[in-house]
Design a protein around this motif. Structure first.
Motif, PDB file in Angstrom:
ATOM      1  N   LEU A  86      74.152  50.793 -28.304  1.00 13.14           N
ATOM      2  CA  LEU A  86      72.249  50.123 -28.816  1.00 13.14           C
ATOM      3  C   LEU A  86      72.548  49.362 -29.604  1.00 13.14           C
ATOM      4  O   LEU A  86      72.416  48.556 -30.084  1.00 13.14           O
ATOM      5  N   VAL A  87      73.537  50.119 -31.140  1.00 17.80           N
ATOM      6  CA  VAL A  87      74.355  48.632 -31.523  1.00 17.80           C
ATOM      7  C   VAL A  87      75.365  47.124 -30.650  1.00 17.80           C
ATOM      8  O   VAL A  87      74.401  46.059 -31.036  1.00 17.80           O
ATOM      9  N   SER A  88      75.596  47.489 -30.111  1.00 12.49           N
ATOM     10  CA  SER A  88      75.588  45.236 -28.894  1.00 12.49           C
ATOM     11  C   SER A  88      74.238  44.912 -28.850  1.00 12.49           C
ATOM     12  O   SER A  88      73.865  43.988 -29.058  1.00 12.49           O
ATOM     13  N   VAL A  89      72.953  46.132 -27.984  1.00 11.51           N
ATOM     14  CA  VAL A  89      71.792  45.562 -28.021  1.00 11.51           C
ATOM     15  C   VAL A  89      70.966  44.975 -29.580  1.00 11.51           C
ATOM     16  O   VAL A  89      70.766  44.118 -29.485  1.00 11.51           O
ATOM     17  N   ALA A  90      71.446  45.422 -30.713  1.00 11.34           N
ATOM     18  CA  ALA A  90      72.020  45.166 -32.067  1.00 11.34           C
ATOM     19  C   ALA A  90      72.064  44.251 -32.166  1.00 11.34           C
ATOM     20  O   ALA A  90      70.946  43.202 -32.284  1.00 11.34           O
ATOM     21  N   SER A  91      73.029  43.709 -31.724  1.00 11.56           N
ATOM     22  CA  SER A  91      73.559  42.548 -32.298  1.00 11.56           C
ATOM     23  C   SER A  91      73.291  41.115 -31.420  1.00 11.56           C
ATOM     24  O   SER A  91      73.611  40.832 -32.186  1.00 11.56           O
ATOM     25  N   ALA A  92      72.419  41.701 -31.012  1.00 14.30           N
ATOM     26  CA  ALA A  92      72.118  41.059 -29.235  1.00 14.30           C
ATOM     27  C   ALA A  92      71.070  39.821 -29.912  1.00 14.30           C
ATOM     28  O   ALA A  92      70.477  38.652 -29.716  1.00 14.30           O
ATOM     29  N   LEU A  93      69.829  40.155 -30.939  1.00 12.30           N
ATOM     30  CA  LEU A  93      68.207  39.958 -31.437  1.00 12.30           C
ATOM     31  C   LEU A  93      68.345  39.014 -32.683  1.00 12.30           C
ATOM     32  O   LEU A  93      67.011  38.478 -32.260  1.00 12.30           O
ATOM     33  N   SER A  94      69.597  38.402 -32.653  1.00 13.27           N
ATOM     34  CA  SER A  94      69.338  37.418 -33.643  1.00 13.27           C
ATOM     35  C   SER A  94      68.947  36.180 -32.682  1.00 13.27           C
ATOM     36  O   SER A  94      68.703  35.558 -33.761  1.00 13.27           O
TER      37      SER A  94
END
Length: 370
Positions: A86-94
């Motif tokens: 989830l951290v990785s996904v959150a980092s990609a939503l920019s």
């Protein structure tokens, strides 16, 4: 349990001495999984290196998980945990202009921890109603400004099962991506990410997937993966491991060298589950949980699981001193998983109706003694 071949029961040595009903926390260890762990150990002890074999096991585990959820192998990344996923996904939503994220109060606390640490997003929490999450709640709380909706397939506390396909339809109509936490469902409830329209899904291996801590799987829909650039990415997420180009699939969400010993365990465990068939496992678990719910009610115990709708994935019994009760049960060699003021009885394909009734009998005695 008469239809389950005896050979499967014999794969779990702990069942000879204990009643294991804690799959929502840690499943029983199967002999093939134990042997896989030993193989990893022996390869280093006697050969000194096992890199090529470990990479092959990694691909085997990826393929087995993809088969389990109806995905393609290149849509699956291997990560340390669901939290890391989830951290990785959150980092990609920019890459998206939207800054609104929603999750539910039924999500595991780690989901809240991840999003509360994201300063760039407006966060909303979808409340449940009387222990359930009506689809109307998603209609209300997901908006056209929502970039990601996070939902658990199964509520970790009481086993409440959500209709992911229906939720996906709502999120798609609103223009939101859907992240599904399948940690409490993968391995005992069938999953089809393509049929359901899921964008992203993650699951770890230590629970119903019969593995050990240290590895999880992250599914990212192929078309979506190529559009995302996770900041949490490293050499295992690169095209050839050494240049700077992202991998052309979900592997771009991978970071460093995975915990190979957990990979070995996962490959063996997933192979076993796919061999048995998750649809069969679901039917069996539903049957013994339904019996256990009726039996617990007859014993005067109060169920925490929401009634009606889809049969819960476990049996949850209210107990103000759940942890104390669990310790007392452990002395009787009944292993369950307390959470807050709830005793969770979480069976798998290796459990029987008699296992559940035995645990309920012991809980009823302890409740009377208190």
């Amino acid at each position: 349990m008469a239809h389950l071949p005896e050979q499967y029961l014999q794969l779990f040595p702990i069942l000879q001495t204990h009643t294991m009903l804690a799959s929502c926390s840690q499943s029983a260890l199967a002999e093939p999984v134990s042997r896989a762990i030993q193989d990893y150990h022996d390869s280093l002890l006697h050969r000194g290196t096992n890199w090529k074999e470990a990479i092959e096991k990694t691909e085997s585990a990826r393929n087995e998980f993809a088969k389990l959820i109806g995905a393609e192998p290149d849509e699956v990344a291997i990560v340390p945990s669901v939290s890391d996923a989830l951290v990785s996904v959150a980092s990609a939503l920019s890459v998206f202009r939207k800054k609104h994220v929603v999750y539910t109060e039924m999500d595991f606390p780690a989901v809240s921890h991840v999003w509360q640490a994201q300063c760039d997003y407006h966060i909303s929490v979808i409340p449940s109603i009387d222990g359930v999450m009506p689809l109307e709640q998603y209609e209300t709380h997901i908006s056209e400004e929502t970039v990601l909706t996070c939902v658990p397939h199964v509520h970790y506390r009481d086993g409440y099962v959500q209709d992911i396909k229906a939720i996906a339809e709502i999120s798609q109509r609103k223009g939101s991506l859907l992240f599904v936490d399948a940690y409490q469902s993968a391995g005992h409830i069938p999953i089809d990410v393509k049929e359901w329209g899921v964008d992203i899904l993650a699951a770890g291996t230590r629970k119903y997937l019969l593995g050990i801590p240290g590895v999880a799987f992250l599914y990212v829909r192929k078309e979506l993966a190529d559009a995302l650039k996770p900041k949490a990415s490293a050499w295992f997420g690169r095209e050839n491991g050494f240049d700077g180009a992202y991998a052309k699939d979900a592997r771009r969400f991978q970071t460093g060298t995975p915990a190979f010993i957990s990979i070995y365990a996962a490959a063996a465990a997933l192979s076993l589950l796919n061999h048995i068939g998750v649809s069969y496992i679901r039917n069996h678990v539903k049957t013994i949980c339904a019996d256990a719910c009726h039996y617990a009610a007859a014993k005067g115990l109060q169920l925490a699981s929401a009634q009606g709708g889809v049969q819960p994935g476990m049996v949850a019994i209210r107990d103000e001193r759940a942890s104390e009760t669990a310790e007392l049960l452990k002395k009787k060699k009944v292993i369950c998983a307390p959470r807050d003021e709830v005793i969770r009885l979480a069976p798998h394909f290796y459990n029987t109706k008699e296992d559940m009734r035995h645990a309920i009998d012991e809980i009823a005695v302890k409740m009377i003694d208190k």
